[in-house]
Enzyme design. Structure first.
Site, short mmCIF file in Angstrom:
data_model
loop_
_atom_site.label_atom_id
_atom_site.label_comp_id
_atom_site.label_asym_id
_atom_site.label_seq_id
_atom_site.Cartn_x
_atom_site.Cartn_y
_atom_site.Cartn_z
N LYS A 53 0.84 -1.20 0.00
CA LYS A 53 0.00 0.00 0.00
C LYS A 53 0.88 1.25 0.00
O LYS A 53 0.62 2.20 -0.74
CB LYS A 53 -0.94 -0.01 1.22
CG LYS A 53 -2.07 -1.02 1.05
CD LYS A 53 -2.84 -1.30 2.33
CE LYS A 53 -3.78 -2.47 2.10
NZ LYS A 53 -4.38 -3.02 3.31
N GLN A 85 -4.66 -2.54 9.52
CA GLN A 85 -4.47 -3.79 8.77
C GLN A 85 -5.06 -4.97 9.54
O GLN A 85 -4.82 -5.14 10.74
CB GLN A 85 -2.97 -4.01 8.51
CG GLN A 85 -2.67 -5.18 7.62
CD GLN A 85 -3.26 -5.04 6.20
OE1 GLN A 85 -3.17 -3.99 5.58
NE2 GLN A 85 -3.86 -6.10 5.70
N ASP A 126 -11.61 2.04 3.55
CA ASP A 126 -11.87 0.61 3.33
C ASP A 126 -13.38 0.34 3.23
O ASP A 126 -13.79 -0.74 2.82
CB ASP A 126 -11.35 -0.21 4.53
CG ASP A 126 -9.98 -0.82 4.26
OD1 ASP A 126 -9.62 -0.96 3.08
OD2 ASP A 126 -9.29 -1.16 5.25
#
Ligand code: NAP
Length: 301
Positions: free
Chosen positions: A52, A96, A119
C-alpha cells in the site's frame, strides 16, 4: 474459448487516472494522505502494508505508516485512531487486518471517522452503500470488481449474478452493489454460502459468477453456463505440483476447465487482486477531493 480479463492492465489504466487526479489535487493545495496502522509483525500483513505504501508513493499520495508493537492495547490503538481522525491532513485511515487477539477489530473500525474510512468497513458507510448512497465509500474489492466488469464491457443489468460467499468484506457488499438500481449494477442477485445445499444448482443458472469462498478451484467448468462471466476473488496458497516443496497461488475457480465454457474469466493472480489496492487509492483520493471541496467552500464564504 473465453477471454481473460486482465486485471493488471485495467488497474494500470485506473492508476494512471489516479496519478493525474492526485496532481490536480496538489495544484488545489491538497496532497492526499493515507494512514495505515499495523499492530504486530504478521509477515503477510507486512507485505500488504508495504504494498500500500509503495502504491501511494507511485501515485504521489502521502503515506503514513504506523507500526505498533504486538502487545499494543485497545486503548492505545484507539488513541492513535482518534488522533488521526482529528488530523486535517489525513484523508484515509485503515488498520491492517487481522489485528492481534487483544484488539476488538469491530470497535476500532467504528472509531474511525466515517469520512476517512476508505476501506468502507464502518457501519455508517456500509449502510449508505446498501441504500444506494454515493456520499460514503464503496469497499475496495467489490468496487474493483464493478470496475473490471465496466472496463470489460459487461453490463450486469438484468443478468443473474451468483455470488459464492457472504463475508462482510466481499460477498455481502458485492451483493449490495450489484443489486442497486443504478448504472453498472441492476442485476438479479443470488448469494450462496456454506449452508446452501447444492450451490452448483444456482451457479449453473448464473450469467455472472463471483467466487469468494476461499476454497481452491471450487468452481469447475461443469458448473458454468455457456458464455457466463466468471470473476475469481479467491487467493489460496497450495502446494505446487510442478515444483515440489514450493507453493503457488490459485483462485476459487478451476481456470482451465472454466475458460472453455465462460466468455470472460479473471485469472489468479492478475485479476481481482490488483484492483483492490487500486480502489483503495481511488477512495483515498476521493476523500482528499472532498477535503479540497470543503476548503474551497469555506474560503468562498
Ligand atoms: P471468508 O470471510 O472466509 O468467507 C468465505 C465465505 O464463503 C463464507 O460466507 C462461507 O460461508 C462461504 N463458503 C465457504 N465454503 C463454502 C462452500 N463450500 N460453498 C459455499 N460457500 C462457502 O472469506 P473472504 O474474506 O470473503 O475471502 C474469500 C476469498 O477471497 C479468500 O480466498 C480470500 O483470500 C480472497 N480475497 C481476495 C481479495 C482480493 O483482493 N483478491 C480480497 C478479499 C478476499 P459461511 O458464511 O456460511 O461460513
Amino acid at each position: 474459448m473465453g477471454r481473460i480479463i486482465d486485471g493488471k492492465a485495467i488497474a494500470a489504466e485506473l492508476n494512471s487516472e489516479n496519478a493525474e487526479w492526485v496532481q490536480k489535487l496538489i495544484q488545489r493545495g491538497v496532497t492526499p494522505a493515507l494512514a495505515v496502522i499495523l499492530v504486530g509483525s504478521d509477515p503477510a500483513s507486512q507485505v500488504y502494508v508495504n504494498a500500500k505504501a509503495k502504491k501511494c508513493a507511485e501515485l504521489g499520495i502521502r503515506s503514513l505508516k504506523f507500526e505498533l508493537a504486538a502487545d499494543t492495547t485497545q486503548e492505545e490503538l484507539l488513541a492513535l485512531v482518534r488522533k488521526l481522525n482529528c488530523d486535517p491532513g489525513v484523508d484515509g485511515i485503515l488498520v491492517q487486518s487481522p489485528p492481534p487477539p487483544q484488539i476488538d477489530e469491530e470497535a476500532v473500525v467504528e472509531a474511525i471517522d466515517p469520512a476517512k474510512d476508505v476501506d468502507c468497513f464502518h457501519a455508517q458507510n456500509v449502510g449508505k452503500m446498501l441504500i444506494g448512497r454515493t456520499d460514503g465509500f464503496f469497499p475496495c474489492t467489490p468496487f474493483g470488481i464493478l470496475k473490471l466488469l465496466e472496463k470489460s464491457g459487461v453490463d450486469p443489468k438484468g443478468k443473474h449474478a451468483v455470488i459464492i460467499g457472504r463475508s462482510n468484506i466481499v460477498g455481502k457488499p458485492m451483493m449490495a452493489l450489484l443489486l442497486q438500481k443504478a448504472a453498472g449494477a441492476n442485476a438479479t442477485v443470488t448469494v450462496v454460502h456454506s449452508a446452501t445445499p447444492n450451490p452448483e444448482e444456482y451457479i449453473r443458472s448464473a450469467d455472472l459468477v463471483i467466487a469468494a469462498l476461499g476454497r481452491p478451484k471450487f468452481v469447475t467448468g461443469d458448473m458454468i453456463k455457456e458464455g457466463a462471466v466468471v470473476i475469481d476473488v479467491g487467493i489460496n496458497r497450495v502446494p505446487n505440483a510442478d515444483n515440489p516443496g514450493k507453493t503457488k497461488l490459485v483462485g476459487d475457480v478451476d481456470f482451465d476447465s472454466v475458460i472453455g465454457k465462460a466468455s470472460l474469466v479473471t485469472p489468479v493472480p492478475g485479476g481481482v487482486g490488483p484492483m483492490t489496492i487500486t480502489m483503495l487509492m481511488r477512495n483515498t483520493i476521493l476523500s482528499a477531493s472532498r477535503r479540497a471541496d470543503r476548503i474551497e467552500a469555506e474560503a468562498a464564504r
